[in-house]
Design an enzyme around this catalytic site. Sequence first.
Site, short mmCIF file in Angstrom:
data_model
loop_
_atom_site.label_atom_id
_atom_site.label_comp_id
_atom_site.label_asym_id
_atom_site.label_seq_id
_atom_site.Cartn_x
_atom_site.Cartn_y
_atom_site.Cartn_z
N ASN A 8 -2.02 -0.30 6.57
CA ASN A 8 -1.57 -1.63 7.22
C ASN A 8 -0.69 -2.36 6.24
O ASN A 8 -0.52 -3.45 6.15
CB ASN A 8 -2.82 -2.63 7.74
CG ASN A 8 -3.77 -2.95 6.59
OD1 ASN A 8 -3.71 -2.40 5.32
ND2 ASN A 8 -4.63 -3.61 6.83
N LYS A 15 0.65 -1.23 0.09
CA LYS A 15 0.09 -0.07 0.02
C LYS A 15 0.87 1.26 -0.16
O LYS A 15 2.08 1.24 0.28
CB LYS A 15 -0.90 0.01 1.28
CG LYS A 15 -1.81 -1.35 1.04
CD LYS A 15 -2.91 -1.37 2.29
CE LYS A 15 -3.86 -2.44 2.14
NZ LYS A 15 -4.97 -2.22 3.23
P1 ATP Z 1 -7.11 -6.12 2.98
O1 ATP Z 1 -8.49 -6.61 2.27
O2 ATP Z 1 -6.51 -4.83 2.56
O3 ATP Z 1 -6.23 -7.34 2.80
P2 ATP Z 1 -8.39 -7.19 5.36
O4 ATP Z 1 -9.10 -8.13 4.49
O5 ATP Z 1 -7.62 -7.74 6.47
O6 ATP Z 1 -7.39 -6.35 4.73
P3 ATP Z 1 -10.96 -5.78 5.31
O7 ATP Z 1 -12.27 -5.78 6.05
O8 ATP Z 1 -11.06 -6.29 3.77
O9 ATP Z 1 -9.63 -6.26 5.93
O10 ATP Z 1 -10.84 -4.14 4.91
C1 ATP Z 1 -10.06 -3.62 3.81
C2 ATP Z 1 -9.16 -2.66 4.28
O11 ATP Z 1 -9.90 -1.44 4.50
C3 ATP Z 1 -8.20 -3.00 5.27
O12 ATP Z 1 -7.20 -3.46 5.03
C4 ATP Z 1 -7.90 -1.45 5.98
O13 ATP Z 1 -6.79 -1.03 5.39
C5 ATP Z 1 -9.16 -0.81 5.63
N1 ATP Z 1 -10.13 -0.74 6.90
C6 ATP Z 1 -10.79 -1.86 7.43
N2 ATP Z 1 -11.47 -1.37 8.48
C7 ATP Z 1 -11.07 -0.09 8.68
C8 ATP Z 1 -11.48 1.03 9.41
N3 ATP Z 1 -12.47 0.88 10.48
N4 ATP Z 1 -11.24 2.30 9.14
C9 ATP Z 1 -10.02 2.64 8.24
N5 ATP Z 1 -9.96 1.39 7.48
C10 ATP Z 1 -10.28 0.20 7.62
#
Ligand code: ATP
Length: 139
Positions: A114, A11
């Site tokens: 992240n 990212k």
């Molecule tokens: P990714 O899809 O990026 O691998 P993930 O599957 O662990 O991560 P998801 O629930 O798919 O998490 O959320 C997608 C992305 O949105 C997360 O990686 C994070 O960067 C962002 N995100 C998730 N929750 C929040 C939140 N409450 N506030 C801000 N950003 C968030």
Amino acid sequence: MTGNITLTMIKPMAVKKGFIGPILHKIAEGGFRIVAMKYMKLTLEQAEKFYEVHRERPFYQELTEFMSSGPIIAAILEKENAVQAYRDYIGATDPAKSEAGTIRALYGTNLGMNAVHGSDSDDNAKVEADFFFSSLERF
Ligand code: ATP
Ligand code: MG
């Protein structure tokens, strides 16, 4: 059935902090083979399309604006049971809660920034890989 590919992105904040090299090193150390890779910047429209499944989530705008704010690395990774193996390897979504030594614990800034993305299912891995790469770009 478990698939053998997953899609990752390094990212924008991790790129900006100079973590491309360390993260690619970690990925190799974890036994993931790079099938395809590119360095690029998403437009807001492309980020919105990629994260379509999150459109109704409260963080959708923040997420898509951030993901289109600077260059990223996108890559297809191959390993047995790649989706789950990579999610275990990168750690929990929130770097503050990620297990020590995982990519997000080492290189993540906060929940939104992240460090890396990892596909969450074999079906989404295929959709996401097709979003970034043609068959001519996979080896
Ligand atoms: P990714 O899809 O990026 O691998 P993930 O599957 O662990 O991560 P998801 O629930 O798919 O998490 O959320 C997608 C992305 O949105 C997360 O990686 C994070 O960067 C962002 N995100 C998730 N929750 C929040 C939140 N409450 N506030 C801000 N950003 C968030
Ligand atoms: Mg996800």
